[in-house]
Write a protein that holds these residues in place. Structure first.
Motif, short mmCIF file in Angstrom:
data_model
loop_
_atom_site.label_atom_id
_atom_site.label_comp_id
_atom_site.label_asym_id
_atom_site.label_seq_id
_atom_site.Cartn_x
_atom_site.Cartn_y
_atom_site.Cartn_z
N LYS A 44 0.85 -1.19 0.00
CA LYS A 44 0.00 0.00 0.00
C LYS A 44 0.89 1.25 0.00
N PRO A 45 0.44 2.30 -0.68
CA PRO A 45 1.25 3.52 -0.73
C PRO A 45 1.52 4.05 0.68
N GLY A 46 2.72 4.45 0.94
CA GLY A 46 3.08 5.02 2.23
C GLY A 46 2.83 6.51 2.26
N GLY A 47 2.84 7.08 3.42
CA GLY A 47 2.61 8.50 3.59
C GLY A 47 3.85 9.18 4.14
N VAL A 48 3.84 10.47 4.12
CA VAL A 48 4.93 11.27 4.64
C VAL A 48 4.37 12.24 5.68
N LYS A 49 5.01 12.26 6.82
CA LYS A 49 4.58 13.15 7.90
C LYS A 49 5.75 14.03 8.31
#
Length: 402
Positions: free
Chosen positions: A319-324
C-alpha cells in the motif's frame, strides 16, 4: 625547375636497384632536363608496403612541396607500392603544382593520359608486391617447418644461433632466461602471487621479455619492467614446450599435432601443472573460491531468485506510504554542522539541491564555474525528476532504433 630526388629500398641487398644506381639514374634525368636538384632524400630498409606514406624521407619531401617543381624517382614502385598511396602522393603534388617524374619509365605525369598510365603501372606494382609477399610467406612457412629461424621477435627463453646442421639460423635455449622461467614456474606452483613474483623480478633487474637488451631483431615493446600481463602471456605460451607460434596460434603438422622443432624449456607434466594452477587462479579471483565454488554459487543464486520473487510479491500487494513532517527544532545550518558527508548530501537532496553542468567550451584543468547552475527547493526537485525521467527513456529510445 627545382627538383627533389627520392630513393627507397626495402632491404639493402638488391644490387639491381641499389641506392647508388637509383640516385645516379635520377641525377642523369635531372641533368638532361636542366633541372636543379635542391634536395635528395632516402628511405633505406623501409618498406613502402607496410609503412604506406609514413616514411621519414618521403615525409620530408612532402613537407617541402612549396619549394619544389618536380619529384624524381627511379621507378613508380620506389615511390609507392599501393595504388592508393600513389594516388595520394599525386594528389598532394598536384595541389602544390609539383610534377612527378620517373627516371626509367617513359611517362609524362603532367598530362591526364600520363597520370592514368601511371596509375595502371602502380596497380601492377601492387600486384607484384602482393605476389612477392605470398612467396616470402611460403618461404617462411617452409623454413619454420625445417626448424629455421625466420626473424622477428625472439621468444623469451631462447636466443638465435647459427644452424649446426646447415645454412641459416635456429633458436637455442637461452640458459639464463630459461633459469628465470623455471624459477618463476616453481614459485607459481608453490602458490606465490604473481604480483610478488614480478616485484622481485623488477627489484633484481631481470630483463623482461620486451627489454631492449635482449631483443636484437624484430619488433619489440622496449618495456624494461615486468607486469602481470607480461608474466601471464609468457607462462601461457606453448612456446615453452618448443612449439612454433604464428599469429598467436601453434603451427600444426600434417597429422594435426603442434609443430615442435626447438628444444623445450618445460616438460609436458610441468607445463600442464602450470596451466592448471593459472586456471585455478583465474577462477579463484571470482566471488566463489575453492573446489566447491560452483556448488555454492548455484545455492546462492537459488536463494537470490527466491528472495526476488518474495520482494516482487510484496511490491504487488504493498500500500502507498505517507509522509509526515516532524519539526526537528534545528536550523539547516545547525544540522549541516553536525552532519557527516553522507548526512550533508541527504540534507542537500531533501532541500531540492540540484546542479546542472554545461559542456566545456574549451580544454583546461581548472573548473569553469560559469558552467554550473545550482537550483534549490521545488525547482531543484522538478529538474532532478525530469533528468531521471530522461535517463530512463534514453535506453528505450536506443532499443527502438536498434
Amino acid at each position: 625547375m627545382r627538383a627533389a630526388i627520392y630513393v627507397r629500398l626495402s632491404r639493402e641487398t638488391d644490387e639491381t636497384t641499389s641506392p647508388e644506381r637509383q640516385r645516379a639514374a635520377c641525377e642523369a634525368l635531372c641533368e638532361a632536363r636542366g633541372w636543379n636538384v635542391i634536395v635528395v632524400e632516402e628511405d633505406i630498409d623501409v618498406s613502402s608496403f607496410s609503412r604506406g606514406l609514413d616514411r621519414p624521407g618521403l615525409q620530408r619531401i612532402l613537407t617541402r612541396l612549396a619549394e619544389l617543381d618536380v619529384i624524381v624517382f627511379f621507378k613508380i614502385d620506389r615511390l609507392a607500392r599501393s595504388t592508393v598511396d600513389f594516388a595520394e602522393i599525386m594528389r598532394l603534388a598536384e595541389h602544390q603544382s609539383v610534377a612527378l617524374a620517373s627516371a626509367t619509365e617513359p611517362l609524362d605525369l603532367t598530362s591526364s593520359m600520363g597520370r592514368a598510365m601511371a596509375k595502371v603501372i602502380a596497380v601492377f606494382a601492387e600486384l607484384e608486391s602482393d605476389t612477392i609477399g605470398m612467396r616470402v610467406s611460403s618461404a617462411h612457412e617452409h623454413l619454420r617447418r625445417e626448424g629455421r629461424y625466420t626473424g622477428g621477435r625472439v621468444p623469451y627463453g631462447y636466443l638465435v644461433v647459427s644452424n649446426p646442421n646447415g645454412a641459416g639460423k635456429v633458436l637455442a635455449v637461452n640458459e639464463v632466461e630459461a633459469k628465470t622461467i623455471k624459477r618463476i614456474v616453481e614459485r607459481v606452483l608453490a602458490k606465490d602471487s604473481l604480483m610478488q613474483i614480478i616485484n622481485d623480478l623488477n627489484k633484481e633487474g631481470a630483463p623482461s621479455p620486451g627489454h631492449s637488451s635482449r631483443q636484437t631483431t624484430g619488433k619489440r615493446s622496449d618495456s624494461k619492467q615486468w607486469y602481470t600481463t607480461t608474466l601471464r602471456s609468457l607462462l601461457g605460451s606453448p612456446q615453452l614446450l618448443g612449439q612454433v607460434i604464428e599469429d598467436g596460434k601453434p603451427i600444426l603438422r600434417t597429422d594435426g599435432l603442434p609443430l615442435v622443432n626447438r628444444p623445450p624449456i618445460l616438460d609436458t607434466d610441468t607445463w600442464q601443472a602450470l596451466q592448471d594452477e593459472l586456471e585455478r587462479r583465474r577462477y579463484d579471483r571470482g566471488l566463489f573460491r575453492g573446489d566447491d565454488g560452483a556448488i555454492r554459487y548455484a545455492e546462492q543464486y537459488a536463494k537470490l531468485e527466491e528472495r526476488l520473487a518474495t520482494l516482487k510479491e510484496r511490491q504487488r500487494t504493498a500500500k502507498p506510504g505517507g509522509v509526515k513532517a516532524e519539526p526537528t527544532g534545528e536550523t539547516h545550518a545547525e544540522q549541516w554542522k553536525r552532519s557527516d558527508v553522507a548526512g550533508k548530501r541527504d540534507l542537500l537532496l531533501n532541500a531540492g539541491g540540484y546542479v546542472e553542468v554545461a559542456p566545456a567550451r574549451r580544454g583546461g584543468k581548472k573548473l569553469d564555474t560559469s558552467r554550473l547552475s545550482v537550483y534549490f527547493g521545488e525547482e531543484g526537485h522538478m529538474r532532478r525528476a525530469a533528468a531521471a525521467k530522461e535517463s530512463e527513456q534514453e535506453p528505450q529510445a536506443a532499443d527502438s532504433q536498434g
